[in-house]
Design a protein around this motif. Sequence first.
Motif, PDB file in Angstrom:
ATOM      1  N   THR A 126       0.827  -1.206   0.000  1.00 38.22           N
ATOM      2  CA  THR A 126       0.000   0.000   0.000  1.00 38.22           C
ATOM      3  C   THR A 126       0.863   1.258   0.000  1.00 38.22           C
ATOM      4  O   THR A 126       0.599   2.211  -0.741  1.00 38.22           O
ATOM      5  N   THR A 127       1.907   1.270   0.816  1.00 41.88           N
ATOM      6  CA  THR A 127       2.804   2.427   0.869  1.00 41.88           C
ATOM      7  C   THR A 127       3.523   2.626  -0.451  1.00 41.88           C
ATOM      8  O   THR A 127       3.647   3.757  -0.944  1.00 41.88           O
ATOM      9  N   ALA A 128       3.994   1.531  -1.038  1.00 41.66           N
ATOM     10  CA  ALA A 128       4.708   1.632  -2.315  1.00 41.66           C
ATOM     11  C   ALA A 128       3.802   2.194  -3.404  1.00 41.66           C
ATOM     12  O   ALA A 128       4.213   3.062  -4.185  1.00 41.66           O
ATOM     13  N   HIS A 129       2.571   1.714  -3.479  1.00 46.68           N
ATOM     14  CA  HIS A 129       1.636   2.221  -4.488  1.00 46.68           C
ATOM     15  C   HIS A 129       1.322   3.691  -4.253  1.00 46.68           C
ATOM     16  O   HIS A 129       1.215   4.472  -5.206  1.00 46.68           O
ATOM     17  N   ALA A 130       1.151   4.078  -2.994  1.00 51.25           N
ATOM     18  CA  ALA A 130       0.824   5.473  -2.687  1.00 51.25           C
ATOM     19  C   ALA A 130       1.960   6.408  -3.105  1.00 51.25           C
ATOM     20  O   ALA A 130       1.738   7.435  -3.748  1.00 51.25           O
ATOM     21  N   ILE A 131       3.196   6.049  -2.740  1.00 52.60           N
ATOM     22  CA  ILE A 131       4.349   6.888  -3.107  1.00 52.60           C
ATOM     23  C   ILE A 131       4.509   6.931  -4.618  1.00 52.60           C
ATOM     24  O   ILE A 131       4.775   7.991  -5.206  1.00 52.60           O
ATOM     25  N   GLY A 132       4.334   5.783  -5.290  1.00 52.48           N
ATOM     26  CA  GLY A 132       4.451   5.746  -6.747  1.00 52.48           C
ATOM     27  C   GLY A 132       3.418   6.629  -7.425  1.00 52.48           C
ATOM     28  O   GLY A 132       3.738   7.344  -8.387  1.00 52.48           O
ATOM     29  N   LYS A 133       2.180   6.593  -6.946  1.00 52.25           N
ATOM     30  CA  LYS A 133       1.136   7.429  -7.547  1.00 52.25           C
ATOM     31  C   LYS A 133       1.417   8.915  -7.354  1.00 52.25           C
ATOM     32  O   LYS A 133       1.221   9.725  -8.272  1.00 52.25           O
TER      33      LYS A 133
END
Length: 376
Positions: A126-133
Motif C-alpha cells: 500500500t505504501t509503495a503504491h501510494a508513493i508511486g502514484k
Amino acid sequence: MGLQGQEGLWVIEVFVVVFITLLANLIVRRMLNRVALKLEKTKNQWDDILVEASRQPVSMLIWVIGLSWAAMLVDMKSDTSILVAVEPVRDVAVIVLLSWFLIRLVKGGEQAVLEPERFKKPMDETTAHAIGKLLRASIIITTVLVILQSLGYSISGVLAFGGIGGIAVGFAAKDLLANFFGGLMIYLDRPFVVGDWVRSPDQEIEGTVEYIGWRQTRIRTFDKRPLYVPNATFANISVENPSRMKNRRIYEKVGLRYDDAAKVEPVINAVREMLQQHSEIDQRQTLIVNLNSFGASSLDFFIYTFTKTTDWVKFHHIKQDVMLKIMAIVEDHDAEFAFPTSTIHTPDLLNNDKASDLSPANLERFAEMDRVHPES
C-alpha cells in the motif's frame, strides 16, 4: 545537369542522416543490452532499474534528434518553413521523453521495493503504491507546466485560471474529490492495507483488500466476487480489520445432564487441565472453564480461551481438536451431554384400581390433570 545534381544532393544528405540515426539507435540498444548484462551481476538493484527505464526513451530520443536534424536539412535546402513547426515539436518531444523515462523509473522502483528477491525488507504494498502514484502525478503535472512554458504560455496565467476553474470543478466533482481525499486518508491513517481481511458492521462489506486506488478500493469477497467501494464511504462507516487480531477466541457452552451433577466438577477440572496443556492454546491470554448456568434441561459450563494462531483454517482445526477432546473427557467420566427433555408427571389416579377404566371421558380428565415441566 550539375545544377540538378546539386539540388538533389540534399535528398542524399537526408537519407544519410536517417541512416546514421538508425545505426546510432542500433548501437545504443546493443550497448544498453551489454550494460544490463553486466549490471545484473552486481548487488545494486537500482542500476538495473535505471537501465531498464532508459531503454525505450533513449531509443525514441535518438529518433527525435535524427528526424529533427533531417527536417532542418530539408528546411535549409527548400523554400518551406518546416523548421518553424519542427522546433516546438522537438522541444515538446524531448520533455515528454524525459517525463516518460522518469515515470518508468518510478514504476520500476515501485515494483522492485515489493520483491523480496531484490530487497531483504520489501516495502508494504500500500505504501509503495501510494508513493508511486504521488510521484507519477507530480511528474505529469510538472511536464504539462513545462510544455506550456516552452510553447510560450504564461504559467502564472495558467495557475490563476486553474485556481478559478478549480472552484467550479470542486462543486461539479465534489464526490470525486471526496473519494480522492478518502483514499488519501486511507494511505495516511492505514486502517487497512492490501491483503488485509476487512469487514464493516454498518454495511455488507467483507472480504480481502486487493487494490486501493485514489477513487475506489477493490475488495474480493469470500465468494470471490469483486466489490468496488468508493473511498469516501470509509469516512462514514466503522471498519473492522480481523487480519490484525493477535489471537482467535474459542467460546463454547457445554451442557451435562442433571443426572450427572456429581460429575460436573471433575469434568470441568479435566477440561481446564486439557486446555492448559494444549500446545496451540495461548496461556498468556484469559482461560476460563466454569459452571455457568442451570439450564432448562442441562447443567451448563462454558469454555473461554484463545488460540495462538490467527489463521482461519488452522483455527478451526484447533477448535475441532479441543471439542473432540472435551467429548472424550465427558465419556471418560461416564457422563452424558444433555439434550432438551420433558418429564410427564401423572396423577395417582392412574395407579389405583380404577386406572383400568381408560374410557375417552377418563382419558380427557387425566389430560387436564397432567402438568408437564422440564426435567430438574
